[in-house]
Design an enzyme around this catalytic site. Structure first.
Site, PDB file in Angstrom:
ATOM      1  N   THR A 205       0.835  -1.197   0.000  1.00  0.00           N
ATOM      2  CA  THR A 205       0.000   0.000   0.000  1.00  0.00           C
ATOM      3  C   THR A 205       0.871   1.248   0.000  1.00  0.00           C
ATOM      4  O   THR A 205       1.832   1.332   0.770  1.00  0.00           O
ATOM      5  CB  THR A 205      -0.927   0.001   1.232  1.00  0.00           C
ATOM      6  OG1 THR A 205      -1.710  -1.191   1.181  1.00  0.00           O
ATOM      7  CG2 THR A 205      -1.829   1.220   1.254  1.00  0.00           C
TER       8      THR A 205
ATOM      9  N   CYS B  11      25.295   5.059   9.653  1.00  0.00           N
ATOM     10  CA  CYS B  11      25.099   3.613   9.770  1.00  0.00           C
ATOM     11  C   CYS B  11      26.301   2.949  10.402  1.00  0.00           C
ATOM     12  O   CYS B  11      26.232   1.823  10.868  1.00  0.00           O
ATOM     13  CB  CYS B  11      24.850   3.013   8.405  1.00  0.00           C
ATOM     14  SG  CYS B  11      23.789   4.034   7.404  1.00  0.00           S
TER      15      CYS B  11
END
Ligand SMILES: *Cc1c(COP(=O)(O)O)cnc(C)c1O
Length: 387
Positions: free
Chosen positions: A245, A330
């Site tokens: 979606t 990260c």
């Protein structure tokens, strides 16, 4: 320093704040306009679908593509996975060879490693002292089995900008697809997928004053047409390439962020260039050395080494006043040296002396001046202690 809000945020390569104008555009889609963009049987869904298509238009305009060449994803990490895995899987018949480079984001490098585990061959091109690949070496690395070249547009640690147009040309001359991770470039420097002969391009909204968790992959529709295998299976959204979606508020925000960036890019770059030049000039007086390319770089990036200092200690000690980092978000939790700094030739010790400044849209000149003063001060004090 009354006007300054502390800590001053100078870590815009990790993420950017959402522009107020973007937020306002998004809010209705968390409220009344909550429809599912695939539910075209009623006005709720239709309204959402119109908003999504409007954003797709804004994004394609910003990169010179057709609107049906934009596939929405959750961000550049997913876009990189889709581009690399999806393309290598789809075009297995042609070959099993991928070419990338050592200074890519982990979202490319770890995906390439995953492909190696699956049996694909990967060439990791080295880079020079500035962080650039050698185009002759790139040409010579292409074999009959090469399917894809993936080289980032702008590096998230040192800001070096690659010659993507030249890489695109080389790829197309040899009938190889060209993907670029442009998460740090889109919205910051002009990008044109036609002129640059880019076949796939990863983008991320939260690196350009949009929300987190939304991005896109540009996928060329003609000359050559490319269609990666999907890596998420389900409802068949996004031309069956990316099921799930649609994140309507995120997409609306991404579209607005793209539109704003196209209007403001030139002025911003002028301002940032002036400020990062000033910072480097001042830091160089204390022995700072630039990491990355002196001119082919993102104007809002400044990555410098202060020889002999432990950058983590400095960064932590000033974190109440200035938010900066040693390298990529990260990898900041790890003690491992930055793979980018090692690749440009720094040894392990000097790689721990690097500080990355990432300026952004809402920084003020007085914040930059404060930062220069603060850093100079702490570097001076630190080196006196050592002596
Ligand atoms: C931030 C970044 C990514 C990851 O993007 P997300 O949208 O956070 O998944 C990938 N590549 C580069 C160069 C980045 O800077």
């Amino acid at each position: 320093m009354s006007g300054i809000k502390f800590p001053i945020y100078l870590d815009h390569h990790a993420t950017t704040p959402v522009d107020q104008r973007v937020l306002e555009e998004m809010l209705p889609y968390f409220g009344d306009k909550f429809g599912n963009a695939s539910s075209l049987d009623h006005t709720y869904g239709y309204e959402a679908s119109v908003a999504v298509e409007n954003a797709r238009e804004q994004i394609s305009k910003g990169i010179g593509s057709r609107h049906d060449e934009i596939i929405f994803t959750s961000g550049a990490t997913e876009s990189n996975n889709l581009a690399l895995i999806g393309t290598m899987e789809k075009y297995k018949e042609k070959g099993n060879h991928l070419i990338t480079c050592l200074t890519e984001h982990k979202a490319v490098l770890d995906t390439a490693k995953h492909l190696e585990h699956l049996g694909y061959d990967v060439t990791y091109l080295p880079v020079n002292h500035y962080g650039e690949i050698d185009l002759e070496l790139l040409k010579n690395s292409i074999t009959k089995k090469t399917v894809l070249i993936s080289i980032m547009t702008a590096n998230n640690e040192i800001g070096t900008i690659a010659d993507v147009a030249e890489i695109g040309k080389i790829a197309h001359e040899r009938d190889v697809f060209f993907h670029t991770d442009a998460a740090q470039a889109v919205g910051h420097i002009p990008m044109d997928v036609e002129k640059m002969q880019i076949d796939m391009m990863s983008m991320s909204a939260h690196k350009m004053y949009g929300p987190k968790g939304i991005g896109a992959l540009y996928i060329r529709g003609v000359k050559p047409r490319i269609k990666p295998e999907s890596i998420l299976h389900g409802g068949g959204q996004e031309r069956n390439i990316r099921s799930g979606t649609l994140n309507v508020p995120g997409i609306v925000g991404f579209g607005k962020a793209m539109e704003l960036s196209q209007k403001e890019m030139d002025l911003e770059n002028k301002r940032f260039r002036e400020w990062t030049n000033l910072m480097f000039e001042e830091f160089a007086k204390l022995g700072a050395v630039l990491n990355g390319h002196p001119s082919k770089r993102l104007t809002h990036n400044l990555n410098v080494n202060f020889p002999g200092i432990e950058s983590k200690a400095i960064i932590n000690s000033i974190s109440k006043e200035i938010a900066i980092s040693a390298g990529s978000a990260c990898t900041t939790q790890m003690v491992e040296p930055s793979h980018v700094l090692l690749a440009i030739g720094l040894d392990e010790t000097s790689s721990h002396s690097a500080i990355r400044f990432g300026l952004g849209r809402f920084n003020q000149k007085e914040e930059i001046e404060f930062c220069i003063k603060k850093i100079k001060n702490i570097i001076q004090v630190t080196s006196e202690i050592k002596i």
